[in-house]
Every structure is written in structure tokens, then in C-alpha cells.
Write an enzyme that holds these catalytic residues in place. Structure first.
Site, PDB file in Angstrom:
ATOM      1  N   GLU A  17     -77.787 -25.700 -35.645  1.00 45.36           N
ATOM      2  CA  GLU A  17     -78.406 -24.749 -34.705  1.00 45.36           C
ATOM      3  C   GLU A  17     -79.887 -25.102 -34.532  1.00 45.36           C
ATOM      4  OE1 GLU A  17     -78.167 -20.139 -34.836  1.00 45.36           O
ATOM      5  OE2 GLU A  17     -80.246 -20.614 -35.367  1.00 45.36           O
ATOM      6  N   TYR A  49     -80.569 -17.978 -28.113  1.00 46.16           N
ATOM      7  CA  TYR A  49     -80.918 -17.319 -26.855  1.00 46.16           C
ATOM      8  C   TYR A  49     -81.618 -16.018 -27.188  1.00 46.16           C
ATOM      9  CZ  TYR A  49     -79.952 -15.201 -22.285  1.00 46.16           C
ATOM     10  OH  TYR A  49     -80.051 -14.613 -21.057  1.00 46.16           O
ATOM     11  N   HIS A  78     -75.961 -20.294 -26.809  1.00 43.72           N
ATOM     12  CA  HIS A  78     -75.814 -18.882 -27.180  1.00 43.72           C
ATOM     13  C   HIS A  78     -76.113 -18.039 -25.928  1.00 43.72           C
ATOM     14  CE1 HIS A  78     -76.727 -19.502 -31.770  1.00 43.72           C
ATOM     15  NE2 HIS A  78     -76.154 -20.577 -31.250  1.00 43.72           N
ATOM     16  N   ALA A 124     -70.035  -7.443 -27.996  1.00 41.25           N
ATOM     17  CA  ALA A 124     -69.805  -8.852 -27.664  1.00 41.25           C
ATOM     18  C   ALA A 124     -68.391  -9.067 -27.116  1.00 41.25           C
ATOM     19  CB  ALA A 124     -70.027  -9.716 -28.905  1.00 41.25           C
TER      20      ALA A 124
HETATM   21  P1  FAD Z   1     -70.839  -7.205 -31.734  1.00 41.55           P
HETATM   22  O1  FAD Z   1     -69.619  -7.958 -32.065  1.00 41.55           O
HETATM   23  O2  FAD Z   1     -70.852  -6.448 -30.449  1.00 41.55           O
HETATM   24  O3  FAD Z   1     -71.157  -6.230 -32.947  1.00 41.55           O
HETATM   25  C1  FAD Z   1     -72.324  -5.378 -32.941  1.00 41.55           C
HETATM   26  C2  FAD Z   1     -72.057  -4.158 -33.806  1.00 41.55           C
HETATM   27  O4  FAD Z   1     -71.090  -3.324 -33.154  1.00 41.55           O
HETATM   28  C3  FAD Z   1     -71.458  -4.484 -35.165  1.00 41.55           C
HETATM   29  O5  FAD Z   1     -71.948  -3.590 -36.100  1.00 41.55           O
HETATM   30  C4  FAD Z   1     -69.968  -4.312 -34.957  1.00 41.55           C
HETATM   31  O6  FAD Z   1     -69.304  -4.042 -36.180  1.00 41.55           O
HETATM   32  C5  FAD Z   1     -69.942  -3.155 -33.972  1.00 41.55           C
HETATM   33  N1  FAD Z   1     -68.783  -3.170 -33.070  1.00 41.55           N
HETATM   34  C6  FAD Z   1     -68.213  -4.245 -32.461  1.00 41.55           C
HETATM   35  N2  FAD Z   1     -67.174  -3.863 -31.690  1.00 41.55           N
HETATM   36  C7  FAD Z   1     -67.078  -2.504 -31.798  1.00 41.55           C
HETATM   37  C8  FAD Z   1     -66.229  -1.524 -31.245  1.00 41.55           C
HETATM   38  N3  FAD Z   1     -65.239  -1.833 -30.393  1.00 41.55           N
HETATM   39  N4  FAD Z   1     -66.428  -0.214 -31.594  1.00 41.55           N
HETATM   40  C9  FAD Z   1     -67.430   0.134 -32.437  1.00 41.55           C
HETATM   41  N5  FAD Z   1     -68.283  -0.777 -33.009  1.00 41.55           N
HETATM   42  C10 FAD Z   1     -68.112  -2.077 -32.684  1.00 41.55           C
HETATM   43  N6  FAD Z   1     -78.989 -12.918 -31.639  1.00 41.55           N
HETATM   44  C11 FAD Z   1     -79.740 -13.264 -30.552  1.00 41.55           C
HETATM   45  O7  FAD Z   1     -80.442 -12.402 -29.992  1.00 41.55           O
HETATM   46  N7  FAD Z   1     -79.742 -14.551 -30.075  1.00 41.55           N
HETATM   47  C12 FAD Z   1     -78.982 -15.536 -30.635  1.00 41.55           C
HETATM   48  O8  FAD Z   1     -79.005 -16.692 -30.181  1.00 41.55           O
HETATM   49  C13 FAD Z   1     -78.178 -15.200 -31.773  1.00 41.55           C
HETATM   50  N8  FAD Z   1     -77.378 -16.132 -32.372  1.00 41.55           N
HETATM   51  C14 FAD Z   1     -76.553 -15.761 -33.405  1.00 41.55           C
HETATM   52  C15 FAD Z   1     -75.691 -16.713 -33.964  1.00 41.55           C
HETATM   53  C16 FAD Z   1     -74.823 -16.361 -35.014  1.00 41.55           C
HETATM   54  C17 FAD Z   1     -73.890 -17.409 -35.582  1.00 41.55           C
HETATM   55  C18 FAD Z   1     -74.847 -15.040 -35.535  1.00 41.55           C
HETATM   56  C19 FAD Z   1     -73.956 -14.660 -36.688  1.00 41.55           C
HETATM   57  C20 FAD Z   1     -75.709 -14.089 -34.991  1.00 41.55           C
HETATM   58  C21 FAD Z   1     -76.558 -14.427 -33.923  1.00 41.55           C
HETATM   59  N9  FAD Z   1     -77.423 -13.488 -33.326  1.00 41.55           N
HETATM   60  C22 FAD Z   1     -78.204 -13.852 -32.245  1.00 41.55           C
HETATM   61  C23 FAD Z   1     -77.537 -12.131 -33.880  1.00 41.55           C
HETATM   62  C24 FAD Z   1     -76.549 -11.151 -33.203  1.00 41.55           C
HETATM   63  O9  FAD Z   1     -76.854 -11.049 -31.832  1.00 41.55           O
HETATM   64  C25 FAD Z   1     -76.719  -9.810 -33.912  1.00 41.55           C
HETATM   65  O10 FAD Z   1     -76.225  -9.856 -35.217  1.00 41.55           O
HETATM   66  C26 FAD Z   1     -76.163  -8.608 -33.157  1.00 41.55           C
HETATM   67  O11 FAD Z   1     -76.650  -7.425 -33.761  1.00 41.55           O
HETATM   68  C27 FAD Z   1     -74.635  -8.538 -33.194  1.00 41.55           C
HETATM   69  O12 FAD Z   1     -74.079  -9.463 -32.354  1.00 41.55           O
HETATM   70  P2  FAD Z   1     -72.470  -9.601 -32.205  1.00 41.55           P
HETATM   71  O13 FAD Z   1     -72.274 -10.577 -31.118  1.00 41.55           O
HETATM   72  O14 FAD Z   1     -71.842  -9.867 -33.511  1.00 41.55           O
HETATM   73  O15 FAD Z   1     -72.132  -8.126 -31.690  1.00 41.55           O
END
Ligand code: FAD
Length: 290
Positions: A17, A49, A78, A124
Site C-alpha cells: 500500500e 484515498y 481505494h 461499504a
Molecule cells: P463498513 O463496512 O461500512 O463498516 C463501517 C462500520 O459499520 C463498521 O463498524 C461495521 O461493522 C458497520 N456496519 C457495516 N455494515 C453494517 C450494517 N449493514 N448494519 C449496521 N452496521 C454495519 N479509509 C480511508 O478514508 N481511505 C482509505 O484509503 C482507506 N483504506 C483502507 C484500507 C484497508 C485495508 C482498511 C482495513 C481500512 C481502510 N480505511 C481507509 C479505513 C476505513 O475506511 C475505516 O475503517 C472505516 O471506518 C470503515 O470502512 P469499511 O469500508 O470497513 O466500512
């Protein structure tokens, strides 16, 4: 080859990364970083991103395009949706497609100060579904959390949310950093038993300094094993030795994961190519599945 196909070829992947330079920083620096990490021969390189802001998205697109064009290595761009509308996401996807980028890490993004008004996506998984249904030529990755996401207190709920990402169309997962491989193996067993079938790469971030690690544990909710705490104690007044020991610890972690059959290793290089170089040279061809 798309990243999904790369995983399907049944090899264990090695990926890195990088992040775009901050505003006003010298953009040429990132190209030096890319030259050095590309020379190691990773299966793909991901580019982070910012959760908001056109400038950050343009940099991610530009750097990802440079990885594909300049080094002939698949780029994983990303993409966060926390403050985005479907139209904005559509525009970025078209830009990525026009530049030949076909791999997206689809994320919610970290919360933005002042809220996320105007977002068309709650999670997401909504973004993943939108991409899968409307832009079928992209291969889609998503984030996974071996110790659970910091805002999700119930671990099994977190596993359910991960499964929702796979059901929405995720092709593979990359995990948040962790320092104890046993934590990862436990998470993997539970994820597989819960019906999650897609490849999961283990995210590895070395400890470089006490401040960095304190920031990460409070931002991500990851636990520190006593071996790490002892390193922090031993090198309390020796930053150089702590950095070196931190990278070595990460290298040992990576080798153990590969020998235990992990789908892939994703190294958070923090734009410091020696991290990628030292860890990659510590793991030998014999550590990868033959
Ligand atoms: P989600 O999957 O939407 O989860 C967010 C929260 O909502 C979690 O607590 C989850 O348990 C909960 N949730 C999910 N679905 C539901 C549902 N249906 N009902 C209720 N609750 C739910 N951030 C950046 O800004 N830029 C980046 O480039 C970036 N790169 C990353 C790369 C990796 C490999 C990782 C692990 C993280 C990265 N992040 C980045 C951080 C990430 O954006 C944060 O951790 C963010 O808070 C959660 O993203 P997610 O896509 O996992 O979200």
C-alpha cells in the site's frame, strides 16, 4: 490480469500500500517510492484515498494510472463513499476506467469532521453493490477487521457485516493491521465457518515509533501483544533500533502467515520502500505455497 483473477490463480499474493502525498508536498517523491517498491515485483500495489476532497481522488487516480502504465503492475485504487453521491462515485469510476484501472478497494471511509451530509451510501456494502451492479468490469476488494471494527462492539456482528460485503459482490478482502497472528488465525476460522469464501489478505504494518503505534491502536482498536510492549520498553530511548526491531517483527509475522497458507500479505509501506524491501527479502520463495 485483474486482482480477483490473480487470487483465483491460487497463488499467495504479495502486495503493497502507498498513499498520495499530502497537499503541497512534492509529487515526484511518490514516483521514487513507486520505482523502488515496483522493483520488488509485487502482485499489485494499492493507493489510498482521502475520505473527502476532489484533489485527493485525482491524486489516487493519477498514481494508480502511473502504477499500471509505468510499471505494468495491477493498481488497486481505494475508493471511499462516506460523503459521496452516486453521481460523484460514478464520475470517479469512469475516470478510473478511462485510465485502465480495473481494481477498486471499496470502503466507507473514516468519518469526516462536520458529518457526512449528502452521502448516498450508509455502508461499504452499498458501494460494493452499486459497483457490482453498474460497473461489472471492476474487480472489487473490501476491508476486513481481525479484531472487529472500532465502531462495532459485537465481534459476530462484524463477521455478519463482512459477509454482507461478500454477498454484495466483493471479490477479495484486505485486513486492517494486527500484531498477533493468532488473532488473525482465529478470525479466519470464524470467517470461513460463517460462510465467507473469498480470499483474505493479511495487512501488515510494522511499528516504527511509539507515537505511530499509539495513534494506530486508538484509531483502529487493535491490541498490542506483550512482545511488542517489551520492544517499546527496550528501545524507549533508541528510535533507530525500535524501527529496525519493528520491521523485523513484521517480517517474522509475514513469514509465519505465508507458511500457514494465508491467501496474501499486504504490506502497509507508509511510503518507506525499505519496509517493503526488508519484509519481502525476509520471506523466501519456499515460504510461499508451491
Ligand atoms: P463498513 O463496512 O461500512 O463498516 C463501517 C462500520 O459499520 C463498521 O463498524 C461495521 O461493522 C458497520 N456496519 C457495516 N455494515 C453494517 C450494517 N449493514 N448494519 C449496521 N452496521 C454495519 N479509509 C480511508 O478514508 N481511505 C482509505 O484509503 C482507506 N483504506 C483502507 C484500507 C484497508 C485495508 C482498511 C482495513 C481500512 C481502510 N480505511 C481507509 C479505513 C476505513 O475506511 C475505516 O475503517 C472505516 O471506518 C470503515 O470502512 P469499511 O469500508 O470497513 O466500512
Amino acid at each position: 490480469m485483474s486482482i480477483a483473477e490473480c487470487y483465483r490463480s491460487n497463488k499467495q499474493t504479495l502486495s503493497f500500500e502507498v498513499f498520495p502525498p499530502k497537499k503541497d508536498a512534492d509529487i515526484s517523491k511518490i514516483y521514487e517510492v513507486l520505482r523502488e517498491v515496483a522493483a520488488i515485483g509485487p502482485d499489485f500495489i494499492s493507493v489510498t484515498y482521502g475520505a473527502s476532497g476532489k484533489e485527493r481522488s485525482d491524486k489516487t487516480v493519477e498514481i494508480a494510472a502511473n502504477i499500471e502504465r509505468g510499471f505494468d503492475i495491477p493498481a488497486l485504487a481505494h475508493l471511499t463513499c462516506i460523503a459521496a453521491t452516486r453521481e460523484e462515485i460514478g464520475e470517479i469510476l469512469l475516470k478510473l476506467r478511462a485510465k485502465g484501472i480495473r481494481n477498486i478497494l471499496a470502503l466507507l471511509g473514516d468519518p469526516i469532521k462536520g458529518g457526512s451530509a449528502g452521502s448516498d451510501y450508509a455502508y461499504a456494502s452499498d458501494l460494493i453493490r452499486h459497483i457490482r451492479e453498474n460497473y461489472g468490469d471492476f474487480s472489487i476488494g473490501a476491508a476486513a477487521y481481525p479484531e472487529g471494527h472500532i465502531r462495532c462492539e459485537d465481534f459476530s456482528e462484524g463477521i455478519r457485516h463482512l459477509r454482507l460485503k461478500e454477498e454484495a459482490g466483493a471479490d477479495f478482502f484486505i485486513t486492517q493491521l494486527f500484531f498477533d497472528n493468532e488473532v488473525f488465525y482465529r478470525f479466519l476460522d470464524i470467517a470461513r465457518a460463517s460462510g465467507i469464501t473469498k480470499p483474505i489478505s493479511a495487512g501488515i504494518m510494522p511499528i516504527l515509533s511509539r507515537q505511530q503505534i499509539e495513534r494506530m491502536i486508538f484509531m483502529c482498536g487493535v491490541s498490542l501483544p506483550s512482545r511488542i510492549i517489551k520492544l517499546l520498553y527496550r528501545y524507549e530511548n533508541d528510535d533507530g533500533s525500535l524501527r529496525q526491531a519493528g520491521i523485523e517483527y513484521a517480517a517474522v509475522q509475514a513469514r509465519d502467515l505465508l507458511r500457514n497458507g494465508v491467501d496474501g500479505i499486504h504490506i502497509y509501506t507508509m511510503n518507506q520502500p525499505d519496509i517493503a524491501r526488508i519484509i519481502s527479502s525476509y520471506v523466501s520463495a519456499r515460504d510461499f505455497k508451491q
